[in-house]
Design a protein around this motif. Structure first.
Motif, PDB file in Angstrom:
ATOM      1  N   LEU A  20       0.811  -1.126  -0.072  1.00  0.00           N
ATOM      2  CA  LEU A  20      -0.016  -0.047   0.163  1.00  0.00           C
ATOM      3  C   LEU A  20       0.986   1.284  -0.043  1.00  0.00           C
ATOM      4  O   LEU A  20       0.427   2.205  -0.687  1.00  0.00           O
ATOM      5  CB  LEU A  20      -1.116   0.051   1.377  1.00  0.00           C
ATOM      6  CG  LEU A  20      -2.226  -1.016   1.187  1.00  0.00           C
ATOM      7  CD1 LEU A  20      -2.673  -0.984   2.263  1.00  0.00           C
ATOM      8  CD2 LEU A  20      -3.089  -0.549  -0.042  1.00  0.00           C
ATOM      9  N   ILE A  21       2.069   1.247   0.836  1.00  0.00           N
ATOM     10  CA  ILE A  21       2.775   2.273   0.683  1.00  0.00           C
ATOM     11  C   ILE A  21       3.404   2.605  -0.642  1.00  0.00           C
ATOM     12  O   ILE A  21       3.603   3.675  -1.387  1.00  0.00           O
ATOM     13  CB  ILE A  21       3.909   2.160   1.885  1.00  0.00           C
ATOM     14  CG1 ILE A  21       3.299   2.249   3.253  1.00  0.00           C
ATOM     15  CG2 ILE A  21       4.992   3.154   1.531  1.00  0.00           C
ATOM     16  CD1 ILE A  21       4.326   1.622   4.330  1.00  0.00           C
ATOM     17  N   PHE A  22       3.704   1.572  -1.415  1.00  0.00           N
ATOM     18  CA  PHE A  22       4.245   1.595  -2.587  1.00  0.00           C
ATOM     19  C   PHE A  22       3.333   2.080  -3.596  1.00  0.00           C
ATOM     20  O   PHE A  22       3.503   2.965  -4.451  1.00  0.00           O
ATOM     21  CB  PHE A  22       4.850   0.457  -3.270  1.00  0.00           C
ATOM     22  CG  PHE A  22       6.285  -0.011  -2.491  1.00  0.00           C
ATOM     23  CD1 PHE A  22       7.403   0.724  -2.469  1.00  0.00           C
ATOM     24  CD2 PHE A  22       6.633  -1.322  -2.344  1.00  0.00           C
ATOM     25  CE1 PHE A  22       8.610   0.711  -2.012  1.00  0.00           C
ATOM     26  CE2 PHE A  22       7.882  -1.541  -1.690  1.00  0.00           C
ATOM     27  CZ  PHE A  22       8.966  -0.434  -1.678  1.00  0.00           C
ATOM     28  N   LEU A  23       2.212   1.732  -3.433  1.00  0.00           N
ATOM     29  CA  LEU A  23       0.915   2.009  -4.284  1.00  0.00           C
ATOM     30  C   LEU A  23       0.784   3.713  -4.295  1.00  0.00           C
ATOM     31  O   LEU A  23       0.529   4.095  -4.979  1.00  0.00           O
ATOM     32  CB  LEU A  23      -0.209   1.453  -3.878  1.00  0.00           C
ATOM     33  CG  LEU A  23      -1.625   1.919  -4.459  1.00  0.00           C
ATOM     34  CD1 LEU A  23      -1.584   1.136  -5.888  1.00  0.00           C
ATOM     35  CD2 LEU A  23      -2.616   1.304  -3.919  1.00  0.00           C
ATOM     36  N   VAL A  24       0.916   4.256  -2.954  1.00  0.00           N
ATOM     37  CA  VAL A  24       0.613   5.548  -2.743  1.00  0.00           C
ATOM     38  C   VAL A  24       1.535   6.500  -3.259  1.00  0.00           C
ATOM     39  O   VAL A  24       1.589   7.341  -3.980  1.00  0.00           O
ATOM     40  CB  VAL A  24       0.494   6.045  -1.262  1.00  0.00           C
ATOM     41  CG1 VAL A  24       0.480   7.587  -0.974  1.00  0.00           C
ATOM     42  CG2 VAL A  24      -0.852   5.095  -0.778  1.00  0.00           C
ATOM     43  N   ILE A  25       2.760   5.848  -3.134  1.00  0.00           N
ATOM     44  CA  ILE A  25       3.956   6.614  -3.691  1.00  0.00           C
ATOM     45  C   ILE A  25       3.816   6.555  -5.492  1.00  0.00           C
ATOM     46  O   ILE A  25       4.014   7.593  -6.002  1.00  0.00           O
ATOM     47  CB  ILE A  25       5.476   5.982  -3.327  1.00  0.00           C
ATOM     48  CG1 ILE A  25       5.518   6.079  -1.828  1.00  0.00           C
ATOM     49  CG2 ILE A  25       6.682   6.423  -4.220  1.00  0.00           C
ATOM     50  CD1 ILE A  25       6.716   5.499  -1.279  1.00  0.00           C
ATOM     51  N   ALA A  26       3.649   5.421  -5.817  1.00  0.00           N
ATOM     52  CA  ALA A  26       3.237   5.360  -7.273  1.00  0.00           C
ATOM     53  C   ALA A  26       2.218   6.297  -7.867  1.00  0.00           C
ATOM     54  O   ALA A  26       2.261   6.791  -9.006  1.00  0.00           O
ATOM     55  CB  ALA A  26       3.112   4.160  -7.778  1.00  0.00           C
ATOM     56  N   ALA A  27       1.050   5.997  -7.144  1.00  0.00           N
ATOM     57  CA  ALA A  27       0.026   7.097  -7.539  1.00  0.00           C
ATOM     58  C   ALA A  27       0.327   8.516  -7.472  1.00  0.00           C
ATOM     59  O   ALA A  27       0.056   9.277  -8.371  1.00  0.00           O
ATOM     60  CB  ALA A  27      -1.229   6.666  -6.477  1.00  0.00           C
ATOM     61  N   TRP A  28       1.384   8.988  -6.349  1.00  0.00           N
ATOM     62  CA  TRP A  28       1.616  10.402  -6.464  1.00  0.00           C
ATOM     63  C   TRP A  28       2.357  10.723  -7.470  1.00  0.00           C
ATOM     64  O   TRP A  28       2.475  11.929  -8.100  1.00  0.00           O
ATOM     65  CB  TRP A  28       2.306  10.619  -5.061  1.00  0.00           C
ATOM     66  CG  TRP A  28       2.766  12.109  -4.956  1.00  0.00           C
ATOM     67  CD1 TRP A  28       3.829  12.582  -4.996  1.00  0.00           C
ATOM     68  CD2 TRP A  28       1.830  13.247  -4.684  1.00  0.00           C
ATOM     69  NE1 TRP A  28       3.967  13.948  -4.986  1.00  0.00           N
ATOM     70  CE2 TRP A  28       2.574  14.437  -4.743  1.00  0.00           C
ATOM     71  CE3 TRP A  28       0.486  13.335  -4.530  1.00  0.00           C
ATOM     72  CZ2 TRP A  28       1.992  15.654  -4.673  1.00  0.00           C
ATOM     73  CZ3 TRP A  28      -0.127  14.478  -4.204  1.00  0.00           C
ATOM     74  CH2 TRP A  28       0.667  15.790  -4.316  1.00  0.00           C
ATOM     75  N   GLY A  29       3.317   9.624  -7.888  1.00  0.00           N
ATOM     76  CA  GLY A  29       4.171   9.952  -8.999  1.00  0.00           C
ATOM     77  C   GLY A  29       3.408  10.113 -10.272  1.00  0.00           C
ATOM     78  O   GLY A  29       3.775  11.027 -11.206  1.00  0.00           O
ATOM     79  N   LEU A  30       2.543   9.250 -10.484  1.00  0.00           N
ATOM     80  CA  LEU A  30       1.666   9.453 -11.868  1.00  0.00           C
ATOM     81  C   LEU A  30       0.723  10.768 -11.747  1.00  0.00           C
ATOM     82  O   LEU A  30       0.856  11.400 -13.033  1.00  0.00           O
ATOM     83  CB  LEU A  30       0.664   8.112 -11.711  1.00  0.00           C
ATOM     84  CG  LEU A  30      -0.260   8.325 -13.025  1.00  0.00           C
ATOM     85  CD1 LEU A  30       0.615   8.122 -13.979  1.00  0.00           C
ATOM     86  CD2 LEU A  30      -1.407   7.124 -12.906  1.00  0.00           C
ATOM     87  N   TYR A  31       0.378  11.206 -10.803  1.00  0.00           N
ATOM     88  CA  TYR A  31      -0.494  12.344 -10.573  1.00  0.00           C
ATOM     89  C   TYR A  31       0.603  13.545 -10.986  1.00  0.00           C
ATOM     90  O   TYR A  31       0.202  14.376 -11.631  1.00  0.00           O
ATOM     91  CB  TYR A  31      -0.785  12.567  -9.034  1.00  0.00           C
ATOM     92  CG  TYR A  31      -1.675  13.910  -8.965  1.00  0.00           C
ATOM     93  CD1 TYR A  31      -2.841  14.116  -9.667  1.00  0.00           C
ATOM     94  CD2 TYR A  31      -1.050  14.928  -8.060  1.00  0.00           C
ATOM     95  CE1 TYR A  31      -3.744  15.120  -9.168  1.00  0.00           C
ATOM     96  CE2 TYR A  31      -1.852  15.978  -8.203  1.00  0.00           C
ATOM     97  CZ  TYR A  31      -3.004  16.290  -8.380  1.00  0.00           C
ATOM     98  OH  TYR A  31      -3.543  17.283  -8.256  1.00  0.00           O
TER      99      TYR A  31
END
Length: 73
Positions: A20-31
């Motif tokens: 979940l932490i990696f998911l949040v980091i990846a989502a922020w990067g995509l945004y």
């Protein structure tokens, strides 16, 4: 009755938390990348419109995911 915490369950929860932490980091990067993409490739007049659309989609997805979590609880 006392529930015994097993090592397998504990490891599974730790791995889910890390994922979940990696998911949040990846989502922020995509945004952030989408915002940079809009600034580079879209005419300056239309940047606010595209950013509003991106933010709206993020908001709708966030509300949907939060509602799924609330319904499961």
């Amino acid at each position: 009755m006392e529930k015994k915490i097993e090592l397998e369950d504990l490891l599974r929860k730790i791995f889910v938390a890390i994922a979940l932490i990696f998911l949040v980091i990846a989502a922020w990067g995509l945004y952030s990348s989408l915002n940079d993409f809009v600034r580079v490739w879209v005419d300056y007049k239309f940047v606010p419109i595209y950013k509003a659309l991106i933010n709206s989609v993020v908001l709708i997805i966030s509300i949907y995911v939060i509602s799924l979590f609330v319904k499961k609880s």
